[in-house]
Design a protein around this motif. Structure first.
Motif, PDB file in Angstrom:
ATOM      1  N   ARG A   2       1.155  -1.175  -0.323  1.00  0.00           N
ATOM      2  CA  ARG A   2       0.293   0.001  -0.351  1.00  0.00           C
ATOM      3  C   ARG A   2       1.046   1.145  -0.062  1.00  0.00           C
ATOM      4  O   ARG A   2       0.763   2.508  -0.401  1.00  0.00           O
ATOM      5  CB  ARG A   2      -0.979   0.222   1.155  1.00  0.00           C
ATOM      6  CG  ARG A   2      -2.017  -0.904   1.044  1.00  0.00           C
ATOM      7  CD  ARG A   2      -3.128  -1.097   2.161  1.00  0.00           C
ATOM      8  NE  ARG A   2      -2.594  -0.549   3.706  1.00  0.00           N
ATOM      9  CZ  ARG A   2      -2.315  -1.642   3.997  1.00  0.00           C
ATOM     10  NH1 ARG A   2      -2.628  -3.405   3.495  1.00  0.00           N
ATOM     11  NH2 ARG A   2      -2.304  -2.287   5.689  1.00  0.00           N
ATOM     12  N   ALA A   3       1.829   1.161   0.911  1.00  0.00           N
ATOM     13  CA  ALA A   3       2.866   2.294   0.769  1.00  0.00           C
ATOM     14  C   ALA A   3       3.383   2.900  -0.643  1.00  0.00           C
ATOM     15  O   ALA A   3       3.724   3.387  -0.503  1.00  0.00           O
ATOM     16  CB  ALA A   3       3.542   2.628   2.088  1.00  0.00           C
ATOM     17  N   ALA A   4       3.995   1.954  -0.874  1.00  0.00           N
ATOM     18  CA  ALA A   4       4.845   1.410  -2.404  1.00  0.00           C
ATOM     19  C   ALA A   4       3.602   2.551  -3.302  1.00  0.00           C
ATOM     20  O   ALA A   4       4.338   3.272  -4.241  1.00  0.00           O
ATOM     21  CB  ALA A   4       4.921   0.198  -3.055  1.00  0.00           C
ATOM     22  N   ALA A   5       2.168   1.903  -3.257  1.00  0.00           N
ATOM     23  CA  ALA A   5       1.361   2.599  -4.861  1.00  0.00           C
ATOM     24  C   ALA A   5       1.330   3.492  -4.549  1.00  0.00           C
ATOM     25  O   ALA A   5       0.770   4.039  -5.169  1.00  0.00           O
ATOM     26  CB  ALA A   5       0.610   1.657  -4.482  1.00  0.00           C
ATOM     27  N   PRO A  26      12.156  10.850  -1.217  1.00  0.00           N
ATOM     28  CA  PRO A  26      13.313  10.108  -0.293  1.00  0.00           C
ATOM     29  C   PRO A  26      11.679   9.824   0.428  1.00  0.00           C
ATOM     30  O   PRO A  26      11.632  10.030   1.316  1.00  0.00           O
ATOM     31  CB  PRO A  26      13.939  11.940   0.137  1.00  0.00           C
ATOM     32  CG  PRO A  26      13.437  12.586  -1.044  1.00  0.00           C
ATOM     33  CD  PRO A  26      11.985  12.110  -1.052  1.00  0.00           C
ATOM     34  N   VAL A  27      13.031   8.663   1.171  1.00  0.00           N
ATOM     35  CA  VAL A  27      12.599   7.904   2.526  1.00  0.00           C
ATOM     36  C   VAL A  27      13.545   7.170   3.381  1.00  0.00           C
ATOM     37  O   VAL A  27      14.765   7.486   3.107  1.00  0.00           O
ATOM     38  CB  VAL A  27      11.527   6.255   2.145  1.00  0.00           C
ATOM     39  CG1 VAL A  27      10.472   6.960   1.386  1.00  0.00           C
ATOM     40  CG2 VAL A  27      12.296   5.774   1.482  1.00  0.00           C
ATOM     41  N   ARG A  28      13.081   7.206   4.334  1.00  0.00           N
ATOM     42  CA  ARG A  28      15.068   7.860   5.366  1.00  0.00           C
ATOM     43  C   ARG A  28      14.011   5.960   6.268  1.00  0.00           C
ATOM     44  O   ARG A  28      12.604   5.567   6.868  1.00  0.00           O
ATOM     45  CB  ARG A  28      14.233   8.396   6.579  1.00  0.00           C
ATOM     46  CG  ARG A  28      15.627   8.459   8.000  1.00  0.00           C
ATOM     47  CD  ARG A  28      15.341   8.671   8.799  1.00  0.00           C
ATOM     48  NE  ARG A  28      15.513  10.253   8.287  1.00  0.00           N
ATOM     49  CZ  ARG A  28      16.783  11.005   8.124  1.00  0.00           C
ATOM     50  NH1 ARG A  28      17.683   9.911   9.003  1.00  0.00           N
ATOM     51  NH2 ARG A  28      16.647  12.266   7.744  1.00  0.00           N
ATOM     52  N   THR A  29      15.535   5.168   5.843  1.00  0.00           N
ATOM     53  CA  THR A  29      14.326   3.989   6.926  1.00  0.00           C
ATOM     54  C   THR A  29      16.315   3.435   7.193  1.00  0.00           C
ATOM     55  O   THR A  29      17.033   3.278   7.198  1.00  0.00           O
ATOM     56  CB  THR A  29      14.283   3.068   5.951  1.00  0.00           C
ATOM     57  OG1 THR A  29      14.136   2.020   6.569  1.00  0.00           O
ATOM     58  CG2 THR A  29      15.639   2.224   4.777  1.00  0.00           C
ATOM     59  N   GLN A  30      16.573   2.535   8.763  1.00  0.00           N
ATOM     60  CA  GLN A  30      17.530   2.407   9.563  1.00  0.00           C
ATOM     61  C   GLN A  30      18.967   3.346   9.599  1.00  0.00           C
ATOM     62  O   GLN A  30      19.391   2.546   9.089  1.00  0.00           O
ATOM     63  CB  GLN A  30      17.998   0.812   8.971  1.00  0.00           C
ATOM     64  CG  GLN A  30      16.513  -0.197   8.950  1.00  0.00           C
ATOM     65  CD  GLN A  30      16.837  -1.574   9.017  1.00  0.00           C
ATOM     66  OE1 GLN A  30      17.804  -1.916   7.202  1.00  0.00           O
ATOM     67  NE2 GLN A  30      16.131  -2.449   8.570  1.00  0.00           N
ATOM     68  N   GLY A  31      18.663   4.416   8.701  1.00  0.00           N
ATOM     69  CA  GLY A  31      19.229   5.665   9.045  1.00  0.00           C
ATOM     70  C   GLY A  31      19.962   5.460   7.773  1.00  0.00           C
ATOM     71  O   GLY A  31      20.988   6.560   7.632  1.00  0.00           O
ATOM     72  N   VAL A  91      18.758   7.302   4.112  1.00  0.00           N
ATOM     73  CA  VAL A  91      17.649   7.772   3.333  1.00  0.00           C
ATOM     74  C   VAL A  91      18.276   7.682   1.477  1.00  0.00           C
ATOM     75  O   VAL A  91      19.331   6.957   0.936  1.00  0.00           O
ATOM     76  CB  VAL A  91      18.173   9.481   3.119  1.00  0.00           C
ATOM     77  CG1 VAL A  91      16.937  10.499   2.410  1.00  0.00           C
ATOM     78  CG2 VAL A  91      17.725  10.330   4.813  1.00  0.00           C
ATOM     79  N   LEU A  92      16.877   6.574   0.961  1.00  0.00           N
ATOM     80  CA  LEU A  92      16.914   6.129  -0.224  1.00  0.00           C
ATOM     81  C   LEU A  92      15.827   6.544  -0.705  1.00  0.00           C
ATOM     82  O   LEU A  92      14.617   7.373  -0.077  1.00  0.00           O
ATOM     83  CB  LEU A  92      17.435   5.081  -0.873  1.00  0.00           C
ATOM     84  CG  LEU A  92      16.301   3.694   0.095  1.00  0.00           C
ATOM     85  CD1 LEU A  92      16.709   2.480  -0.576  1.00  0.00           C
ATOM     86  CD2 LEU A  92      16.900   4.030   2.082  1.00  0.00           C
ATOM     87  N   THR A  93      15.755   6.237  -2.225  1.00  0.00           N
ATOM     88  CA  THR A  93      14.082   6.404  -3.103  1.00  0.00           C
ATOM     89  C   THR A  93      12.948   5.656  -2.580  1.00  0.00           C
ATOM     90  O   THR A  93      13.526   4.662  -2.224  1.00  0.00           O
ATOM     91  CB  THR A  93      14.604   6.827  -4.369  1.00  0.00           C
ATOM     92  OG1 THR A  93      14.859   5.723  -4.984  1.00  0.00           O
ATOM     93  CG2 THR A  93      15.395   7.916  -4.566  1.00  0.00           C
ATOM     94  N   ALA A  94      12.088   6.168  -2.577  1.00  0.00           N
ATOM     95  CA  ALA A  94      11.266   5.242  -1.911  1.00  0.00           C
ATOM     96  C   ALA A  94      10.423   3.804  -3.328  1.00  0.00           C
ATOM     97  O   ALA A  94      10.647   2.464  -2.610  1.00  0.00           O
ATOM     98  CB  ALA A  94       9.199   5.227  -2.099  1.00  0.00           C
ATOM     99  N   GLY A  95      11.371   4.317  -4.710  1.00  0.00           N
ATOM    100  CA  GLY A  95      11.719   2.769  -5.739  1.00  0.00           C
ATOM    101  C   GLY A  95      12.846   1.703  -5.307  1.00  0.00           C
ATOM    102  O   GLY A  95      13.280   0.836  -5.202  1.00  0.00           O
TER     103      GLY A  95
END
Length: 124
Positions: A18-21, A28-33, A35-39
């Protein structure tokens, strides 16, 4: 209990889908310290799921393997980490296993890879 694990996994995957759609691939998204693109995050999750799917089928020869799309994403990721297409005629599943340390390189594969053999596994 496998049933509980399955339900948690399905809920998590549904939320990620759902979040990807809803997210623009270049957002840009942040995860585990990091930052990268959602794609790129979705590709990372697909690669991880595909490699773990391979792990689950090792002792189950009749189990269906990962999708061709997932394996293509793994190959593209590994080639990107290597900096070029692998110079050896490997099938996608073998390449995934060898490049992630799940299968040891043979002497012939080490010779074909040359100096790049020392970089294997490309990730684990």
């Amino acid at each position: 209990d496998f049933g509980q694990l399955k339900e948690v996994c399905l809920e998590t995957l549904a939320a990620a889908a759902r979040a990807a759609a809803e997210a623009a691939p270049d957002r840009p998204v942040r995860t585990q310290g990091h930052v990268l693109t959602a794609g790129d995050l979705m590709t990372t999750l697909a690669v991880e799921a595909t490699v773990h799917h391979l792990d689950l089928t090792v002792g189950l020869p009749d189990a269906p393997g990962p999708s061709a799309t997932g394996l293509a994403a793994v190959r593209a990721t590994l080639d990107g980490l290597l900096g070029r297409p692998v110079p050896y005629d490997w099938g996608d599943e073998h390449y995934a296993r060898a490049a992630t340390g799940r299968t040891a390189l043979t002497s012939a594969e080490r010779r074909a890879l040359g100096a790049d053999a020392a970089r294997f596994p490309l990730f684990s």
